[in-house]
Write a protein that holds these residues in place. Sequence first.
Motif, PDB file in Angstrom:
ATOM      1  N   THR A 108       0.859  -1.182   0.000  1.00  0.00           N
ATOM      2  CA  THR A 108       0.000   0.000   0.000  1.00  0.00           C
ATOM      3  C   THR A 108       0.897   1.234   0.000  1.00  0.00           C
ATOM      4  OG1 THR A 108      -0.070   0.187   2.405  1.00  0.00           O
ATOM      5  CG2 THR A 108      -1.721  -1.247   1.371  1.00  0.00           C
TER       6      THR A 108
ATOM      7  N   GLN B  76      -2.265  -9.552   4.651  1.00  0.00           N
ATOM      8  CA  GLN B  76      -3.718  -9.650   4.767  1.00  0.00           C
ATOM      9  C   GLN B  76      -4.246  -8.646   5.792  1.00  0.00           C
ATOM     10  OE1 GLN B  76      -5.320 -13.554   5.613  1.00  0.00           O
ATOM     11  NE2 GLN B  76      -7.409 -12.901   5.184  1.00  0.00           N
TER      12      GLN B  76
ATOM     13  N   TRP C 166      -9.955 -10.705  -1.060  1.00  0.00           N
ATOM     14  CA  TRP C 166      -8.557 -10.981  -0.756  1.00  0.00           C
ATOM     15  C   TRP C 166      -8.002 -12.146  -1.582  1.00  0.00           C
ATOM     16  CZ3 TRP C 166      -3.983  -9.703   0.828  1.00  0.00           C
ATOM     17  CH2 TRP C 166      -3.088 -10.646   1.360  1.00  0.00           C
TER      18      TRP C 166
ATOM     19  N   ALA D 237      -9.035  -2.121   2.377  1.00  0.00           N
ATOM     20  CA  ALA D 237      -9.684  -2.572   1.142  1.00  0.00           C
ATOM     21  C   ALA D 237     -11.188  -2.304   1.179  1.00  0.00           C
ATOM     22  CB  ALA D 237      -9.435  -4.066   0.924  1.00  0.00           C
TER      23      ALA D 237
ATOM     24  N   HIS E 157      -4.961  -3.106  -5.017  1.00  0.00           N
ATOM     25  CA  HIS E 157      -4.097  -2.835  -3.869  1.00  0.00           C
ATOM     26  C   HIS E 157      -4.706  -1.765  -2.968  1.00  0.00           C
ATOM     27  CE1 HIS E 157      -1.220  -4.781  -6.576  1.00  0.00           C
ATOM     28  NE2 HIS E 157      -0.453  -4.987  -5.522  1.00  0.00           N
TER      29      HIS E 157
ATOM     30  N   TYR F 102      -4.314  -5.352   4.084  1.00  0.00           N
ATOM     31  CA  TYR F 102      -5.392  -5.352   3.090  1.00  0.00           C
ATOM     32  C   TYR F 102      -6.740  -5.141   3.771  1.00  0.00           C
ATOM     33  CZ  TYR F 102      -8.280  -7.060  -0.825  1.00  0.00           C
ATOM     34  OH  TYR F 102      -9.225  -7.173  -1.827  1.00  0.00           O
TER      35      TYR F 102
END
Length: 291
Positions: A67, A184, A197, A191, A93, A187
């Motif tokens: 990120t 993860q 994912w 996200a 992303h 994310y």
Amino acid sequence: MKNLLNSCKFLTPLVMVVIMMFTASQLYGQQIKPSNSGYVPVNGIKVYYEVYGEGRPIVLLHGAFMTIDTNWGQLIPELSKTRKVIAIELQGHGHTAFSDRKLSHATLASDVVGVMDYLKIESADVVGYSFGGAIAYEFAIQSPKRLKNLVIISATYKSSGWLPEINNAFKNMKPELFANSPMQTAYDAVAPDKTKWTKFLEQMIASAGVPYDFGDNNISKISSPVLIISGDNDGLDKVELAKTYKLLGGGISADFKPMPKSQLAIVPGQSHVSLMMQTSIILGYLNSFLK
């Protein structure tokens, strides 16, 4: 970090690299807030961006699975003291949602142009790390008039630019290897749809396994000055890297000819992971090259 290595010893080396980088980067985190942020509708998706500071624009393109924060969190506060920093999160992303749109270097580079158009930035310096570095190369080929200076950090414009073990590692990557990893966690934090994912991983892994080559001829035609920064043991084939620098006009005896406008920096004692963590070194190279 030692405990992390022990727990990851059964993973592929490339997955270990990414997990280590995310864990290390999360120790630092972003120190300032953007002056502007949002989404740009471009090429069928909405691309997230953040803007910091004022001055000559510089565009930052992150590495795979990363990120803005995890890749550039330490550099942005320094760069934004004198520059207008535009940091972009590529397809799938961070804040940029997963899309079934085909993932390609050409399309992602076009997305960067779309963000620049939206922000009314005619041209900019572009800095790309790893996966983002490949996108930066493609941007330079596609949109030469939009580029002032190009900085490539630990990246290549062709699959054969990596050592064989790096390319072989892609063949063993599976989404389940990333389960409950720091990637993860990062994310899930930003996200738009956390349920994507696995699809995001599948898309990235499939793309990583496809050989690519933007062409020596195209690289030799890049007219903007290029700074290549590489760790001495970062997974790039240094023979191929020397060839790349020669295509950009380097690798000469500058005692007999004018100094080339492009530069090559090999940072000793650095891997793909540790190189990007050397904030002061990277910043020094950027400030010197982009003055």
